[in-house]
Design a protein around this motif. Structure first.
Motif, PDB file in Angstrom:
ATOM      1  N   ASN A 141      90.365 -77.963 -36.860  1.00 43.15           N
ATOM      2  CA  ASN A 141      91.527 -78.592 -36.158  1.00 43.15           C
ATOM      3  C   ASN A 141      91.217 -80.134 -35.993  1.00 43.15           C
ATOM      4  O   ASN A 141      92.091 -80.880 -35.535  1.00 43.15           O
ATOM      5  N   CYS A 142      89.959 -80.580 -36.020  1.00 44.63           N
ATOM      6  CA  CYS A 142      89.601 -81.871 -35.642  1.00 44.63           C
ATOM      7  C   CYS A 142      88.763 -82.724 -36.434  1.00 44.63           C
ATOM      8  O   CYS A 142      89.098 -83.855 -36.557  1.00 44.63           O
ATOM      9  N   ASP A 196      85.151 -72.218 -26.380  1.00 44.73           N
ATOM     10  CA  ASP A 196      84.410 -72.109 -27.330  1.00 44.73           C
ATOM     11  C   ASP A 196      84.254 -73.760 -27.912  1.00 44.73           C
ATOM     12  O   ASP A 196      83.250 -74.321 -28.282  1.00 44.73           O
ATOM     13  N   LEU A 197      85.415 -74.275 -27.975  1.00 43.29           N
ATOM     14  CA  LEU A 197      85.474 -75.730 -28.523  1.00 43.29           C
ATOM     15  C   LEU A 197      84.566 -76.572 -27.711  1.00 43.29           C
ATOM     16  O   LEU A 197      83.926 -77.346 -27.991  1.00 43.29           O
ATOM     17  N   LEU A 198      84.746 -76.492 -26.364  1.00 46.45           N
ATOM     18  CA  LEU A 198      84.144 -77.410 -25.283  1.00 46.45           C
ATOM     19  C   LEU A 198      82.775 -77.227 -25.398  1.00 46.45           C
ATOM     20  O   LEU A 198      81.904 -77.873 -25.159  1.00 46.45           O
ATOM     21  N   ASN A 246      81.373 -70.461 -32.965  1.00 47.99           N
ATOM     22  CA  ASN A 246      83.071 -70.311 -33.070  1.00 47.99           C
ATOM     23  C   ASN A 246      83.695 -71.719 -32.634  1.00 47.99           C
ATOM     24  O   ASN A 246      84.730 -72.199 -33.378  1.00 47.99           O
ATOM     25  N   GLY A 247      83.062 -72.400 -31.928  1.00 46.80           N
ATOM     26  CA  GLY A 247      83.457 -73.536 -31.462  1.00 46.80           C
ATOM     27  C   GLY A 247      83.555 -74.723 -32.691  1.00 46.80           C
ATOM     28  O   GLY A 247      84.585 -75.368 -33.108  1.00 46.80           O
ATOM     29  N   LEU A 248      82.370 -74.652 -33.520  1.00 45.54           N
ATOM     30  CA  LEU A 248      82.164 -75.475 -34.553  1.00 45.54           C
ATOM     31  C   LEU A 248      83.464 -75.232 -35.623  1.00 45.54           C
ATOM     32  O   LEU A 248      83.951 -76.042 -36.148  1.00 45.54           O
TER      33      LEU A 248
END
Lengths: 234, 343
Positions: B213-214, B314-316, B205-207
């Motif tokens: 967004n990034c 999750d992103l972290l 999910n982070g990916l």
């Protein structure tokens, strides 16, 4: 495979003939003598000179690049000049005499060269010889060659130890500093004396206002316009 | 018959080249883009790499013999300076920027936060000659090295000639820097479907959040782009660093900085050009709540990024999968013992 060979064989032949051509090309020497002066007087390190503006001036560093020498550009644009760069140091005699080799052709009528180093070379990484960054003519924080360095002192400069420092360079499209010069030469001529008169430069500069330019930009570009007028042939 | 001619031609050509070029040791995953640096023209050799490694770790290169490149670029932190927002140099003088991590440099077309350096080979000139870093001149470095038999030998091995020149010193640094490549993180293994690369639901999910967004700026697989962007940081009025504008003198480049790689980001703190953020949580909060509107703010960040608390986590967690322990602890990149035993 077959298709490949068709491409390869003419290529080999071409390379072979090229090698023949180059090895047989005859060259002759052409001497460039550089003569740094101030108002016609021989330039000496740490001697005093007076500009038209009345400033007393001393020089301790005068260095510049002359590159990309060409003869009669229009007629033989393919000519290959050997040894066609010099980093002149006005106070180092070795650098004041440069011998180029040009293809044998006594009928040339112009000589052309650049004051400064091309943008292409300024983006080519670490180079050798006159272009070695160890010569102190390369900027560390904003890559590129310093085309001209003129440093010295004058009581007119409101700076520490009255120093003035002009480092002229930069190859960005908006503020170019490379300048091209050309001079007529006669048939059979095989040397020129290039007079560089620092007075022409200092006469145009108000040392009280302008005493140090050390980054690329508009100021450097304007200084390059003044600097190019220092050059003439005798 | 024709095949044979081709073959012989090839052998001849190879033997010509073979005389000059030693074995290239620079490698990268075949699905990666081609490097910007011309490896074909300047292959990395073991000898060149070892020379560069010695130079990188040798404090003799600074004016008072106290600071080496490694003083500010530590291996265990992805070759950056940790615990200092602005890098320290000679006599404890403080620079104006946070040091950049050195990784996958062959893929960068310019260097430094403002991109002022246009070629990897001339990069080392900046720290060597900076008053607040090593305060030397290249000319003097050449002179110093020339008196040391250890280096004469190293240069001979690398260049088949023991003459030390400014160019060769710079090429030495380049050979070492070029080898500092990282592509064995958990993320890389996930992409290659290798053992050890199994992503949890959270990491997946982070990916996904990252890609949405990034990734327009921190683009895979390098997690960087060769572009300068304003990511909405407010100007630090004690430094007044306007980034790229200093180089181009174009107001459109005001507050634009190099998009840095996020590989090994867990270990390269503090973050941003002035090291203003200590943690990745702070960085993520900057992107969700701290974006400063200005004329040069990047299009990509004009619309607010909205993350729930869980999404932030999750992103972290995903960002941590960019850590490449093999790289951070690779002995080939560490302090060379030869510097003590042979010099």
């Amino acid at each position: 495979m077959k298709g490949n060979l068709k491409v390869i064989s003419p290529l080999w032949l071409f390379m072979f003939f090229n090698m023949l051509l180059f090895s047989q090309q005859l060259n002759e020497d052409f001497k460039i003598k550089v003569s740094p002066v101030f108002n016609g007087e021989k330039l000496q390190k740490d001697d005093w000179y007076v500009s038209k503006k009345g400033d007393s001036i001393q020089f301790n560093k005068v260095k510049f690049y002359l590159t990309d020498f060409k003869f009669d550009l229009a007629e033989n644009s393919q000519q290959k000049i050997i040894n066609n760069t010099v980093l002149v140091d006005a106070f180092d005699k070795k650098t004041l005499l440069k011998t180029l080799q040009r293809p044998l052709n006594k009928k040339d009528s112009t000589i052309q060269f650049s004051l400064g180093v091309s943008g292409v070379l300024s983006e080519s990484g670490a180079l050798s010889g006159d272009f070695d960054p160890a010569n102190g003519m390369y900027w560390a924080w904003q890559s590129g060659y310093i085309n001209i360095k003129i440093e010295g002192m004058s009581p007119s400069c409101p700076t520490r130890k009255n120093k003035f420092t002009f480092h002229i360079g930069g190859f960005q499209k908006s503020y170019p500093t490379l300048r091209v010069l050309s001079f007529p030469i006669k048939e059979y001529q095989n040397e020129i004396t290039l007079v560089v008169d620092l007075a022409t430069f200092l006469n145009e500069i108000d040392l009280k206002e302008k005493h140090s330019v050390m980054i690329p930009g508009e100021k450097a570009s304007k200084l390059a316009d003044i600097a190019v007028n220092m050059f003439d042939i005798k | 018959m024709k095949k044979a001619v081709c073959f012989i031609g090839g052998i001849l050509l190879l033997s010509f080249i073979g005389l000059k070029v030693k074995k290239n040791i620079f490698t990268y995953p075949e699905y990666w883009p081609k490097p910007v640096y011309d490896i074909i023209k300047n292959p990395v050799t073991e000898e060149g790499f070892q020379l560069g490694r010695a130079l990188f770790y040798d404090p003799i290169l600074s004016k008072d013999n106290t600071i080496s490149c490694a003083s500010c670029h530590l291996q265990a932190s992805g070759f950056t300076h940790i615990d200092h927002d602005l890098s320290h140099g000679i006599e404890g003088k403080i620079g104006t920027r946070n040091s950049l991590a050195i990784m996958n440099s062959a893929w960068s077309d310019s260097f430094m936060w403002d991109g002022g350096i246009n070629h990897l080979e001339v990069q080392a000139l900046a720290p060597l000659t900076s008053d607040v870093e090593m305060a030397e001149t290249l000319e003097n470095v050449v002179r110093k090295l020339d008196t040391i038999p250890f280096y004469k030998k190293m240069f001979y091995k690398a260049f088949q000639d023991s003459t030390i020149t400014g160019q060769r010193v710079l090429l030495g640094f380049t050979q070492f820097t070029l080898m500092l490549n990282t592509y064995n993180s958990k993320y890389d293994k996930y992409i290659r479907k290798e053992v050890g690369g199994e992503f949890t639901a959270q990491e997946k999910n982070g990916l996904k959040l990252f890609r949405n967004n990034c990734a327009s700026c921190h683009t895979e697989p390098l997690f960087a782009t060769n572009k300068f962007k304003n990511n909405g940081l407010a100007v630090d009025t004690t430094l007044n660093d306007y980034g790229r504008m200093k180089i181009t003198q174009n107001p459109k480049d005001s507050l634009r900085f190099k998009v840095p790689t996020l590989r090994n980001i867990q270990f390269t703190k503090p973050y941003m050009h002035d090291g203003r953020f200590e943690t990745l949580q702070e960085v993520i909060t900057h992107y969700t709540n701290g974006i400063q509107q200005s004329e040069t703010l990047s299009e990509e960040l004009k619309d607010p990024i909205l993350f729930t608390h869980r999404e932030k986590v999750d992103l972290l967690v995903f960002l941590r999968t960019l850590t490449d322990k093999e790289f951070l602890f690779d002995k080939r990149f560490s302090f060379p013992k030869a510097l003590i035993t042979q010099k």
